[in-house]
Design a protein around this motif. Structure first.
Motif, mmCIF file in Angstrom:
data_model
loop_
_atom_site.group_PDB
_atom_site.id
_atom_site.type_symbol
_atom_site.label_atom_id
_atom_site.label_comp_id
_atom_site.label_asym_id
_atom_site.label_seq_id
_atom_site.Cartn_x
_atom_site.Cartn_y
_atom_site.Cartn_z
ATOM 1 N N ALA A 1 0.527 9.429 6.959
ATOM 2 C CA ALA A 1 -0.292 10.066 5.923
ATOM 3 C C ALA A 1 -1.495 9.210 5.534
ATOM 4 O O ALA A 1 -2.452 9.714 4.948
ATOM 5 N N SER A 2 -1.441 7.923 5.864
ATOM 6 C CA SER A 2 -2.589 7.050 5.578
ATOM 7 C C SER A 2 -3.661 7.283 6.640
ATOM 8 O O SER A 2 -3.371 7.700 7.755
ATOM 9 N N SER A 3 -4.898 6.992 6.281
ATOM 10 C CA SER A 3 -5.983 7.165 7.254
ATOM 11 C C SER A 3 -6.182 5.891 8.058
ATOM 12 O O SER A 3 -5.777 4.795 7.632
ATOM 13 N N TRP A 4 -6.810 6.035 9.204
ATOM 14 C CA TRP A 4 -7.126 4.878 10.048
ATOM 15 C C TRP A 4 -7.926 3.854 9.240
ATOM 16 O O TRP A 4 -7.636 2.656 9.280
ATOM 17 N N GLN A 5 -8.907 4.305 8.465
ATOM 18 C CA GLN A 5 -9.752 3.387 7.703
ATOM 19 C C GLN A 5 -8.958 2.688 6.597
ATOM 20 O O GLN A 5 -9.160 1.497 6.334
ATOM 21 N N GLU A 6 -8.060 3.415 5.958
ATOM 22 C CA GLU A 6 -7.230 2.789 4.918
ATOM 23 C C GLU A 6 -6.401 1.659 5.505
ATOM 24 O O GLU A 6 -6.249 0.598 4.881
ATOM 25 N N SER B 1 0.829 -1.208 0.000
ATOM 26 C CA SER B 1 0.000 0.000 0.000
ATOM 27 C C SER B 1 0.863 1.259 0.000
ATOM 28 O O SER B 1 0.340 2.376 -0.086
ATOM 29 N N GLY B 2 2.178 1.068 0.136
ATOM 30 C CA GLY B 2 3.111 2.194 0.064
ATOM 31 C C GLY B 2 3.519 2.774 1.403
ATOM 32 O O GLY B 2 4.223 3.784 1.453
ATOM 33 N N GLY C 1 -0.542 3.951 13.568
ATOM 34 C CA GLY C 1 -0.494 5.405 13.417
ATOM 35 C C GLY C 1 0.244 6.063 14.570
ATOM 36 O O GLY C 1 1.098 6.941 14.359
ATOM 37 N N ASP C 2 -0.055 5.614 15.784
ATOM 38 C CA ASP C 2 0.601 6.178 16.970
ATOM 39 C C ASP C 2 2.105 5.880 16.966
ATOM 40 O O ASP C 2 2.921 6.733 17.327
ATOM 41 N N ALA C 3 2.448 4.639 16.557
ATOM 42 C CA ALA C 3 3.867 4.254 16.546
ATOM 43 C C ALA C 3 4.649 5.054 15.508
ATOM 44 O O ALA C 3 5.791 5.448 15.746
ATOM 45 N N ALA C 4 4.027 5.300 14.343
ATOM 46 C CA ALA C 4 4.695 6.099 13.311
ATOM 47 C C ALA C 4 4.989 7.503 13.833
ATOM 48 O O ALA C 4 6.080 8.051 13.612
#
Length: 200
Positions: free
Chosen positions: A69-74, A59-60, A96-99
């Protein structure tokens, strides 16, 4: 062929290799190993966790900035495609939090975490446990794999690897076990022993 050679030939693929990560002492592969570790740190099969790591990569989202930059839903959708469904929503949040944590604490480069550990594997375990979802077991998974590119971690055999050594009839003393293969093969040996320990 010796018993250890057979073991490496049959089971010596690391989880990073299985997930398509060419591990190196560089920011992106180390971050991808952290993502894989996060996925492996739940009560879910390693096979599904590896598939989820591949899906996230495809997914990149191979860097902390891309993951943010990705969304939670993605991320939930990507995990779902890999059948990582029982923990998909919480794992999406943790990724997301770890990033964000990697970017804020280590400026996007986990080599700085290695530097902060100052050559002490136990210190590295504690730093890893600061990440969302990665507890003691997850920290051991990361260290087991990272010894392939961080020689100061060697030899690193966690309890699960040593259990596998016992099942395989090999020494359960880490130093004796490490003497059976060259240093650069220790991550593969540890992975093989973990796979042996998981066999019924």
């Amino acid at each position: 062929m010796s018993q250890v050679d057979e073991l490496l030939a049959e089971h010596g693929t690391t989880y990073a290799e299985e997930a398509g990560i060419k591990l190196a002492d560089k920011p992106q592969p180390l971050y991808r190993l952290l993502v894989l570790t996060t996925l492996l740190s739940t009560r879910i099969s390693a096979e599904i966790a590896v598939a989820a790591a591949k899906e996230l990569s495809e997914s990149g989202w191979r860097s902390p900035s891309a993951m943010r930059a990705s969304s939670w839903q993605e991320r939930v959708d990507a995990l779902g495609r890999a059948h990582y469904v029982r923990y998909d929503e919480s794992t999406s949040r943790h990724l997301g939090d770890a990033a964000e944590f990697v970017e804020e604490r280590y400026r996007g480069d986990l080599r700085r975490m290695g530097d902060a550990a100052d050559g002490d594997p136990r210190r590295l375990e504690k730093l890893l446990a600061e990440f969302p979802r990665i507890g003691g077991t997850g920290a051991q998974i990361f260290c087991r794999e990272a010894q392939a590119v961080w020689p100061w971690l060697r030899p690193y055999f966690d309890r699960r690897a040593l259990t596998g050594a016992g099942k395989a009839g090999l020494p359960t003393d880490p130093r004796r076990l490490a003497g059976l293969v060259p240093g650069h093969e220790l991550a593969r040996l540890a992975a093989a022993l973990v796979r042996v320990s998981l066999r019924r």
